[in-house]
Enzyme design. Sequence first.
Site, mmCIF file in Angstrom:
data_model
loop_
_atom_site.group_PDB
_atom_site.id
_atom_site.type_symbol
_atom_site.label_atom_id
_atom_site.label_comp_id
_atom_site.label_asym_id
_atom_site.label_seq_id
_atom_site.Cartn_x
_atom_site.Cartn_y
_atom_site.Cartn_z
ATOM 1 C CB CYS A 2 -18.401 14.746 2.472
ATOM 2 S SG CYS A 2 -17.023 15.835 2.191
ATOM 3 N NE ARG A 27 -20.279 9.458 4.503
ATOM 4 C CZ ARG A 27 -20.021 8.339 3.850
ATOM 5 N NH1 ARG A 27 -20.213 7.189 4.448
ATOM 6 N NH2 ARG A 27 -19.573 8.367 2.625
ATOM 7 C CD1 TRP A 74 -12.161 14.546 6.970
ATOM 8 C CD2 TRP A 74 -11.514 14.529 4.824
ATOM 9 N NE1 TRP A 74 -10.833 14.200 6.922
ATOM 10 C CE2 TRP A 74 -10.405 14.177 5.631
ATOM 11 C CE3 TRP A 74 -11.345 14.578 3.444
ATOM 12 C CZ2 TRP A 74 -9.154 13.870 5.101
ATOM 13 C CZ3 TRP A 74 -10.090 14.290 2.914
ATOM 14 C CH2 TRP A 74 -9.018 13.939 3.740
ATOM 15 C CG ASN A 100 -18.990 11.763 -0.205
ATOM 16 O OD1 ASN A 100 -19.431 10.656 0.037
ATOM 17 N ND2 ASN A 100 -17.724 12.036 -0.077
ATOM 18 N N GLY A 101 -17.093 13.728 -2.599
ATOM 19 C CA GLY A 101 -16.221 13.222 -3.661
ATOM 20 C C GLY A 101 -15.270 14.316 -4.113
ATOM 21 C CD GLU A 489 -6.887 5.585 13.694
ATOM 22 O OE1 GLU A 489 -7.482 5.572 12.622
ATOM 23 O OE2 GLU A 489 -7.074 4.709 14.574
ATOM 24 C CG HIS A 505 18.127 -3.381 11.866
ATOM 25 N ND1 HIS A 505 19.428 -3.683 11.533
ATOM 26 C CD2 HIS A 505 17.568 -4.548 12.275
ATOM 27 C CE1 HIS A 505 19.642 -4.975 11.701
ATOM 28 N NE2 HIS A 505 18.521 -5.521 12.161
ATOM 29 C CE LYS A 604 -15.831 3.410 11.414
ATOM 30 N NZ LYS A 604 -14.714 2.807 12.154
HETATM 31 C C1 G6P Z 1 -10.098 5.238 7.634
HETATM 32 C C2 G6P Z 1 -10.610 4.920 9.017
HETATM 33 C C3 G6P Z 1 -9.925 3.662 9.541
HETATM 34 C C4 G6P Z 1 -10.101 2.505 8.575
HETATM 35 C C5 G6P Z 1 -9.649 2.884 7.161
HETATM 36 C C6 G6P Z 1 -10.066 1.828 6.154
HETATM 37 O O1 G6P Z 1 -8.770 5.606 7.703
HETATM 38 O O2 G6P Z 1 -10.383 6.006 9.894
HETATM 39 O O3 G6P Z 1 -10.488 3.318 10.790
HETATM 40 O O4 G6P Z 1 -9.382 1.412 9.017
HETATM 41 O O5 G6P Z 1 -10.251 4.107 6.763
HETATM 42 O O6 G6P Z 1 -11.466 1.792 6.108
HETATM 43 P P1 G6P Z 1 -12.319 0.556 5.677
HETATM 44 O O7 G6P Z 1 -13.740 1.010 5.825
HETATM 45 O O8 G6P Z 1 -11.957 0.276 4.247
HETATM 46 O O9 G6P Z 1 -11.974 -0.580 6.548
#
Ligand code: G6P
Length: 609
Positions: A2, A27, A74, A100-101, A489, A505, A604
């Site tokens: 968000c 976001r 989000w 946001n939260g 992704e 395995h 993100k």
């Molecule tokens: C989300 C993003 C990823 C990122 C991860 C950790 O899943 O989509 O691209 O690697 O968060 O984020 P950070 O900002 O802590 O590296």
Amino acid sequence: MCGIIGYVGAQESVPILLEGLRRLEYRGYDSAGIAVLNGSGIRIEKAAGKISILEKLIGSSQPAGTLGIAHTRWATHGEPNTLNAHPHSDCKGRLAVVHNGIIENYTTLKTALANEGHHFTTDTDTEVIAHLIEKFYTGNLETAVASALALLTGTYGLAVISVDEPRKIVGARHGSPLVVGICADNEYILASDVSAVIRHTNQVVYLDDEEMVVITPAGIQTSNLRREAVSKKVEIVDWDLEHIEKAGFDHFMLKEIFEQPQSLRNTLRGRLMIEEGTARLGGLNMTVPELRGIDRVVLTACGTSWHASLIGEYLIEELARIPAEVEYASEFRYRNPLLAPGTVVLAVSQSGETADTLAAMREATRKGARVLGVCNAVGSTIARESGGGVYIHAGPEIGVASTKAFTSQVAALTLFTLYLGRLGELSPELGAALTRELAVIPDKVEEILAGHDSVREIAKAYARHDNFLYLGRGVNFPVALEGALKLKEISYIHAEGYPAAEMKHGPIALIDDNMPVVFICTQDSAYEKVLNNMEEVRTRKGKIIAVATEGDTHVASKADHVLYIPRTLGLLTPLLSVIPLQLLAYYVAVERGCDVDQPRNLAKSVTVE
Ligand code: G6P
């Protein structure tokens, strides 16, 4: 997760809010909304889907008003539909809230408020905030907000406006970032991050957790949640709009992949001491005896940062000869980890705001461990709360799938390792060889990028497959994980990364003539072993795409396709081997018509746990 934004000033707020929302769209992008104060009340407009849909809805009848708030969502609680989109309002429609939260105790609060006669219209946790503020409002918005916040359990970065105080925005943060941009002429923008304000100003005030801000055209007042004044520093952001625009590329992800020679140079700049075979890191805030006293390193992170941390583990153990381990931050924070005094915890995070990484870091600090941040976003919470650390200096990363941050994280962890290693057992010769090679890595990345067309051809041939397997050994095992993550992704193809030998395995059962297998098969210590694993796949008619070292003529006889990368030192190969895998994921996703920069369900910056 968000994005929120608020504007107060002399200009019409809607264009500024919408433009800011677009910057924050990475976001979260499942619904969006806007609330503007005008002479007669609050006008709220919301729409399910991306910001472009909200823009269309508003069309030419933009609400007039020089103060407003907006949100891109989000979803956590409540389906991502128009009803649940923010802003949310109270019973009488006199105030609006964007948030946001997650409010964890919202069910209890909602029941109590409903019993008192409050009328709820959405399924969101946020709506309780609006009704609580309504309940406590006696003529001063910030006092009512503080009273409401005192009852909340969970996390928030929020902004509130009220018809009764039409020149005021109240913001507060607990666990979700907020920044105030100080613009010209009594104009302020409150936002989840700097990208939404940078068009207007580079002067910002970062709110810390448990802080509030009251913004009017006359200025900003910052306080803690008990309303005691807190004075804040105005900081200068050292990047500009150009850094967060596409610069002619079709997608941010592609731009960021192609930026890697430069972002890596920025990570390394001024830090390589080639003669001494070591690195110079100014921000660790640890004395040499303290650094020599490190007897264990724990790296904690999520997503791509977790993969970079895995590479860090190999580097630290191999070169600095210090035991290292990597933990998912979401596990680490809840499992009462053992942290002896000699342990250093590295919190690795591009955004510096990931909720689990932040919580893991706080848990480690609580237990008395020394915590260092390895962050990209300058001024982010992890960067500010850690005792010291290494900025990776990759520049703003907008594409949801992380690319340039990954390589810069690996480079920064290599620098950290070199520095630690040279304070210990790492020989000057090996140190010098590593620093010399690091210095030319950006040029080698450039070479790989120049060959992007051959990756595109392979992507075209394989874009319609439903499954992919990625295999690598040693330091290239995390690269296999990262290659698989990139593909799933953004293209929604099921992909798994495995240590190449572990394939026997389980995953080998999946291999038939319809299964593409991507091997990282560079000429380092595991080369022969990986070739054997490749043979095992070939025997079962799997389709092989190999990433191999330039000049290796042997691999071509075993693989269906070979993507060559320049030769480098074994431990540095991830900085090169990941590049073709990023390109492969990108071109496959484009071929499948996927929304590369905003893949479904992802965000993100994951600021909720
Ligand atoms: C989300 C993003 C990823 C990122 C991860 C950790 O899943 O989509 O691209 O690697 O968060 O984020 P950070 O900002 O802590 O590296």
